[in-house]
Write an enzyme that holds these catalytic residues in place. Structure first.
Site, PDB file in Angstrom:
ATOM      1  N   ASN A 482      -4.702  -3.504   6.767  1.00 41.27           N
ATOM      2  CA  ASN A 482      -4.447  -2.421   5.807  1.00 41.27           C
ATOM      3  C   ASN A 482      -4.079  -1.115   6.521  1.00 41.27           C
ATOM      4  OD1 ASN A 482      -4.461  -3.464   3.256  1.00 41.27           O
ATOM      5  ND2 ASN A 482      -6.550  -2.858   2.740  1.00 41.27           N
ATOM      6  N   TYR A 483      -4.265  -1.078   7.847  1.00 41.03           N
ATOM      7  CA  TYR A 483      -3.726   0.024   8.640  1.00 41.03           C
ATOM      8  C   TYR A 483      -2.487  -0.500   9.361  1.00 41.03           C
ATOM      9  CZ  TYR A 483      -8.177   2.468   7.832  1.00 41.03           C
ATOM     10  OH  TYR A 483      -9.263   3.089   7.268  1.00 41.03           O
TER      11      TYR A 483
HETATM   12  C1  LIG Z   1      -4.989   8.233   2.710  1.00 40.83           C
HETATM   13  C2  LIG Z   1      -5.354   6.777   2.871  1.00 40.83           C
HETATM   14  C3  LIG Z   1      -6.683   6.387   2.833  1.00 40.83           C
HETATM   15  C4  LIG Z   1      -7.049   5.047   2.988  1.00 40.83           C
HETATM   16  N1  LIG Z   1      -8.367   4.714   2.920  1.00 40.83           N
HETATM   17  C5  LIG Z   1      -8.727   3.407   3.011  1.00 40.83           C
HETATM   18  C6  LIG Z   1     -10.088   2.998   2.874  1.00 40.83           C
HETATM   19  O1  LIG Z   1     -10.985   3.816   2.664  1.00 40.83           O
HETATM   20  N2  LIG Z   1     -10.382   1.687   2.971  1.00 40.83           N
HETATM   21  C7  LIG Z   1      -9.421   0.740   3.207  1.00 40.83           C
HETATM   22  O2  LIG Z   1      -9.751  -0.435   3.278  1.00 40.83           O
HETATM   23  N3  LIG Z   1      -8.129   1.096   3.330  1.00 40.83           N
HETATM   24  C8  LIG Z   1      -7.757   2.390   3.229  1.00 40.83           C
HETATM   25  N4  LIG Z   1      -6.434   2.732   3.340  1.00 40.83           N
HETATM   26  C9  LIG Z   1      -5.439   1.678   3.575  1.00 40.83           C
HETATM   27  C10 LIG Z   1      -5.071   0.961   2.273  1.00 40.83           C
HETATM   28  O3  LIG Z   1      -6.069   0.022   1.949  1.00 40.83           O
HETATM   29  C11 LIG Z   1      -3.734   0.234   2.414  1.00 40.83           C
HETATM   30  O4  LIG Z   1      -2.734   1.169   2.703  1.00 40.83           O
HETATM   31  C12 LIG Z   1      -3.391  -0.552   1.155  1.00 40.83           C
HETATM   32  O5  LIG Z   1      -2.370  -1.459   1.459  1.00 40.83           O
HETATM   33  C13 LIG Z   1      -2.974   0.356   0.027  1.00 40.83           C
HETATM   34  O6  LIG Z   1      -2.665  -0.329  -1.141  1.00 40.83           O
HETATM   35  P1  LIG Z   1      -1.648   0.360  -2.170  1.00 40.83           P
HETATM   36  O7  LIG Z   1      -1.499  -0.533  -3.343  1.00 40.83           O
HETATM   37  O8  LIG Z   1      -2.039   1.775  -2.402  1.00 40.83           O
HETATM   38  O9  LIG Z   1      -0.323   0.417  -1.286  1.00 40.83           O
HETATM   39  P2  LIG Z   1       1.183  -0.102  -1.460  1.00 40.83           P
HETATM   40  O10 LIG Z   1       1.947   0.711  -0.471  1.00 40.83           O
HETATM   41  O11 LIG Z   1       1.618  -0.069  -2.875  1.00 40.83           O
HETATM   42  O12 LIG Z   1       1.092  -1.604  -0.990  1.00 40.83           O
HETATM   43  C14 LIG Z   1       0.642  -1.996   0.279  1.00 40.83           C
HETATM   44  C15 LIG Z   1       1.244  -3.354   0.647  1.00 40.83           C
HETATM   45  O13 LIG Z   1       0.891  -4.346  -0.314  1.00 40.83           O
HETATM   46  C16 LIG Z   1       2.046  -4.815  -1.017  1.00 40.83           C
HETATM   47  N5  LIG Z   1       1.686  -4.809  -2.444  1.00 40.83           N
HETATM   48  C17 LIG Z   1       1.513  -3.719  -3.232  1.00 40.83           C
HETATM   49  N6  LIG Z   1       1.160  -4.104  -4.465  1.00 40.83           N
HETATM   50  C18 LIG Z   1       1.113  -5.440  -4.454  1.00 40.83           C
HETATM   51  C19 LIG Z   1       0.802  -6.403  -5.448  1.00 40.83           C
HETATM   52  N7  LIG Z   1       0.484  -6.041  -6.700  1.00 40.83           N
HETATM   53  N8  LIG Z   1       0.845  -7.706  -5.114  1.00 40.83           N
HETATM   54  C20 LIG Z   1       1.173  -8.089  -3.848  1.00 40.83           C
HETATM   55  N9  LIG Z   1       1.493  -7.226  -2.866  1.00 40.83           N
HETATM   56  C21 LIG Z   1       1.450  -5.897  -3.170  1.00 40.83           C
HETATM   57  C22 LIG Z   1       3.143  -3.821  -0.706  1.00 40.83           C
HETATM   58  O14 LIG Z   1       4.420  -4.392  -0.787  1.00 40.83           O
HETATM   59  C23 LIG Z   1       2.782  -3.365   0.683  1.00 40.83           C
HETATM   60  O15 LIG Z   1       3.206  -4.299   1.634  1.00 40.83           O
HETATM   61  C24 LIG Z   1      -6.051   4.073   3.196  1.00 40.83           C
HETATM   62  C25 LIG Z   1      -4.716   4.461   3.218  1.00 40.83           C
HETATM   63  C26 LIG Z   1      -4.355   5.798   3.070  1.00 40.83           C
HETATM   64  C27 LIG Z   1      -2.903   6.197   3.126  1.00 40.83           C
END
Ligand SMILES: Cc1cc2nc3c(=O)[nH]c(=O)nc-3n(C[C@H](O)[C@H](O)[C@H](O)COP(=O)(O)OP(=O)(O)OC[C@H]3O[C@@H](n4cnc5c(N)ncnc54)[C@H](O)[C@@H]3O)c2cc1C
Ligand SMILES: *[C@@H]1O[C@H](CO)[C@@H](O)[C@H](O)[C@H]1NC(C)=O
Ligand SMILES: *[C@@H]1O[C@H](CO)[C@@H](O)[C@H](O)[C@H]1NC(C)=O
Ligand SMILES: *[C@@H]1O[C@H](CO)[C@@H](O)[C@H](O)[C@H]1NC(C)=O
Length: 543
Positions: A482-483
C-alpha cells in the site's frame, strides 16, 4: 538495491507472456469518439440510466471541470503535472451494473481502464498510466453506501466510501464498535483494504484485510461475484494482493470489532537534545512490539526549524484502548523512560481518537470524517518502506538523523508490530509481514509545486534507503504494497515490466505468497485485463 537475484522457485515455472502487449491496440479514433462509442456500448449493456453531465468528464467538453474531477481525490501532485499522461475521459458509475458494463465495453473497444476509489495510490496508479495510451479512469466515488449491522457485528461498505465515513457511520450506531483500518480519514475503502490496511488497532485486531468476511467484485468478464461465487483462492488474493489485479471491488463485508467506551491518546515530542544518546528511542525499539496489544505507540520523525538552525524531533504518538489510569500503569511498568504524565493524556471516544490520530487539530468535530478530507495539504511526495527485525543500533540512529537534517521536508514514521500481527500466519492472506517484525518504517519526502527540484528530493530518499540496507529486512527486503514504490525492481516508469522486476517487487511485497497470487491471476485473468505498472502478472505453465 541488494535484492536482484530472483529465487529459482519462481523462475522455473513462470514465463510472463509479454504481458503488457496484450491490449496495446491503439484505436485509430480520437478520444472524443472513443467516449461516444463507450457511451453507446454502456447503453446497450445496462438498464440503469446515467445522466451524462454528472457521469462523464472529458477534456474536450469542459477542461476545467475535467481537471477538477481528475484532481478531486488524487493525493500525489507529482502525478498531476502537465507532462503526466491524462485519461481520455473519466467515468463515474452510479450503479454496480455500470461497472460491469464498463468492463465489457472497454474490452470491446480495446481501451485500458484504471480504477480509482480514494485516489491515495503513492504512485498515482489509479489515475495515471505511463504504460498504455489511451486509458480511461473509472472513478467509484459515487458508490459509497455504508450499511452497518450492529446485531451481527458486520457492515457492507461500497468501494468509494472513505474510512472516515465508515468509522463515523459505525460510531453513529454504537460507541463500542469499531474497525481496524487506516489512520488517514480520506483513504478509499476500495483500494485501501486490497493492500492490507493498518491503523492504531492493528496490534489488537490485525489489519482491515484480516477482518473481511465477504466481498462483491466485478471480474474480467463483467460478472459480479461474491465470496462463494469467486471461490476461496480469489477471496484470498483480493485481501492483501493489492488493487487493480484481480477484479474491481464493489463492496467489502467487514467484521466490526469491540472498542472500549473510553480510549486514551497522547503525543510526547522530544528534540535530539531531550533524548541524549537516543536512550528513549532505543528503549522504544525494545518494547514497541511487546507492549500490551491495546497500546499502539508510533514514532513520527520530523525536522523543525529551531532558532535559525534545524533540529530533528521524535513524536511518540499513541492510542490506548482503555482509560488513563490503566495506561499510566502500563507505561510506568514498560516504558518509564518516556516520562509520560497524566497531563499528557486525553480520554475520549474511539471515534474522537480517529480524528486525533488522523492529524486534525484538537477538538475538530468528528463530522470532519464525512468530508473526505485529509488533515494534511496535498503535495508532491515520494515514499518508501522497510521492515525492521532487530533494533537499530545507536550508530545507525545517528546516521539517520544526519540524513534527515539534510532534507527540506522529510518525515519518517516507525510503526509498531507484534500483538495480533505476530499471531496471524504469513500465508493467511497475501500480506506477509508478521512474526519477527518489530516495526515498519515509512520514509517520506515532500515538496511544494513551486520547488522544481523533484529529482533532488527523490535522490535524497533513495540515498537514505540505501543507507538503511544493513538495518532492515533482507532476502527479500520487505515493503508494504500500500506504500507502492516503483523503484522496487528498478521498474522505471514507462518501461515494460520484466520477469526479474516482477519477482523483485513480488517478493518484497508478498514474500512466498507472490507465487500463489500469480497462480490465482493466471486462473481468473489470464489475458491480463486488469493491469498496471505493478499488477500481478499471469504466467504460462511449462509442461
Ligand atoms: C495520506 C495517506 C495516508 C495513508 N495512511 C495509511 C494508513 O494509515 N494505513 C494504511 O494501511 N495505508 C495508508 N495509506 C496507503 C493506502 O492504504 C493506499 O494508498 C491505498 O491503496 C489507498 O486506497 P485508495 O482507494 O484511496 O486509493 P486508489 O488510488 O483509488 O487505489 C489504490 C490502488 O488500488 C486500485 N483500486 C482502487 N479501487 C479499487 C477497487 N474498487 N477494486 C480494485 N482495485 C482498486 C487502484 O487502481 C490502485 O492501483 C495512506 C496513503 C496516503 C496517501
Ligand atoms: C466548466 O466547468 C466549470 C466548473 O469547473 C463551470 O464553472 C463552467 O461553467 C463550465 N463551463 C461550461 C461551458 O459548461
Ligand atoms: C537563539 O540563538 C541566539 C544566537 O545564537 C541566542 O542568543 C538566543 O538565546 C537563542 N534563542 C533561543 C530561544 O534559544
Ligand atoms: C511507578 O511504579 C513505581 C513502583 O513500581 C511507583 O513507586 C511509582 O509511584 C509509579 N509511578 C507512577 C507515576 O505511577
Amino acid at each position: 538495491m541488494g535484492i536482484s537475484k530472483p529465487s529459482p522457485a519462481f523462475s522455473f515455472l513462470l514465463i510472463f507472456a509479454l504481458y503488457f502487449s496484450f491490449y496495446t491496440i491503439t484505436p485509430t479514433t480520437s478520444s472524443a469518439s472513443l467516449q461516444d462509442q463507450f457511451i453507446n456500448c454502456l447503453h446497450k449493456n445496462t438498464h440503469v440510466s446515467f445522466p451524462l453531465e454528472s457521469t462523464f468528464f472529458a477534456p474536450a467538453k469542459n477542461v476545467s471541470m475535467f481537471s477538477e474531477v481528475l484532481q478531486s481525490t488524487a493525493q500525489n501532485l507529482r502525478y498531476l503535472t502537465k507532462s503526466m499522461p491524462k485519461p481520455g475521459f473519466i467515468f463515474k458509475p452510479l450503479h454496480e451494473s455500470h461497472v460491469q458494463a464498463s468492463i465489457i465495453c472497454s474490452k470491446k473497444l480495446g481501451t485500458h481502464v484504471r480504477v480509482r476509489s480514494g485516489g491515495h495510490d503513492y504512485e498515482g496508479l489509479s489515475y495515471v498510466s505511463e504504460i498504455e495510451k489511451p486509458f480511461i479512469v473509472m472513478d467509484l466515488s459515487k458508490l459509497r453506501k455504508v450499511n452497518i449491522n450492529i446485531k451481527d457485528n458486520s457492515a457492507w461498505v461500497q468501494a468509494g466510501a472513505t474510512v472516515g465515513e465508515l468509522y463515523y457511520r459505525i460510531a453513529e450506531k454504537s460507541r463500542v464498535h469499531g474497525f481496524p483500518a487506516g489512520l488517514c480519514s480520506s483513504l478509499g475503502i476500495g483500494g485501501h483494504i486490497t493492500g492490507g490496511a493498518y491503523g492504531s488497532m492493528m496490534r489488537k485486531y490485525g489489519l482491515g484485510a484480516d477482518n473481511v468476511l465477504d466481498a462483491k467484485i466485478v471480474d474480467a468478464n463483467g460478472k459480479i461475484l461474491d465470496r462463494k461465487a469467486m471461490g476461496e483462492d480469489t477471496f484470498w488474493a483480493i485481501r492483501g494482493g493489492a488493487g487493480g489485479s484481480f477484479g474491481i471491488i464493489l463492496e467489502w463485508k467487514i467484521k466490526l470489532v469491540p472498542v472500549p467506551n473510553t480510549v486514551t491518546v497522547f503525543t510526547v515530542t522530544k528534540t535530539l537534545q531531550q533524548d541524549p544518546g537516543n536512550k528513549i528511542l532505543s528503549k522504544w525499539q525494545m518494547v514497541a512490539d511487546k507492549l500490551v496489544d491495546e497500546l499502539f505507540i508510533r514514532v513520527i520523525f520530523n525536522v523543525a526549524a529551531n532558532n535559525g538552525s534545524k533540529t530533528a524531533t521524535t513524536s511518540y504518538n499513541a492510542v490506548f484502548l482503555g482509560n488513563k489510569g490503566v495506561l499510566m500503569k502500563v507505561m510506568n511498568k514498560s516504558f518509564p523512560e518516556l516520562g509520560l504524565t497524566p497531563k499528557d493524556c486525553t480520554e475520549m471516544s474511539w471515534l474522537e481518537s480517529i480524528v486525533y490520530i488522523s492529524g486534525f487539530a484538537s477538538r475538530t468535530p468528528t463530522k470532519v470524517l464525512l468530508q473526505g478530507k485529509s488533515a494534511f495539504p496535498k503535495n508532491n511526495f515520494k515514499a518508501k518502506s522497510d521492515f525492521v527485525k532487530k533494533p537499530i543500533p545507536e550508530s545507525g540512529l545517528k546516521g539517520i538523523f544526519k540524513k534527515l537534517l539534510k532534507e527540506d521536508n522529510p518525515m519518517m514514521i516507525w510503526n509498531p508490530y507484534g500483538g495480533m500481527m505476530a499471531k496471524i500466519p504469513e500465508s493467511q492472506i497475501p500480506f506477509p509481514h508478521r512474526k519477527g517484525v518489530i516495526f515498519k518504517i515509512q520514509y517520506v519526502t515532500n515538496w511544494p509545486d513551486s520547488d522544481r527540484r523533484a529529482s533532488r528530493h527523490i535522490k535524497w530518499i533513495r540515498d537514505l534507503y540505501s543507507f538503511m540496507t544493513p538495518y532492515v529486512s533482507a532476502n527479500p527486503r520487505q515493503a508494504y504494497v500500500n506504500y507502492r514504490d516503483l523503484d522496487l525492481g528498478q521498474n522505471k516508469k514507462g518501461c515494460k515490466s520484466t520477469i526479474n522486476q516482477a519477482q523483485v517487487w513480488g517478493a518484497s511485497y508478498f514474500k512466498d505468497n507472490f507465487k500463489r497470487l500469480v497462480k490465482v491471476k493466471t486462473k481468473v485473468d489470464p489475458n491480463n485485463f486488469f493491469r498496471h505498472e505493478q499488477s500481478i502478472p499471469p504466467m504460462l505453465v511449462q509442461n
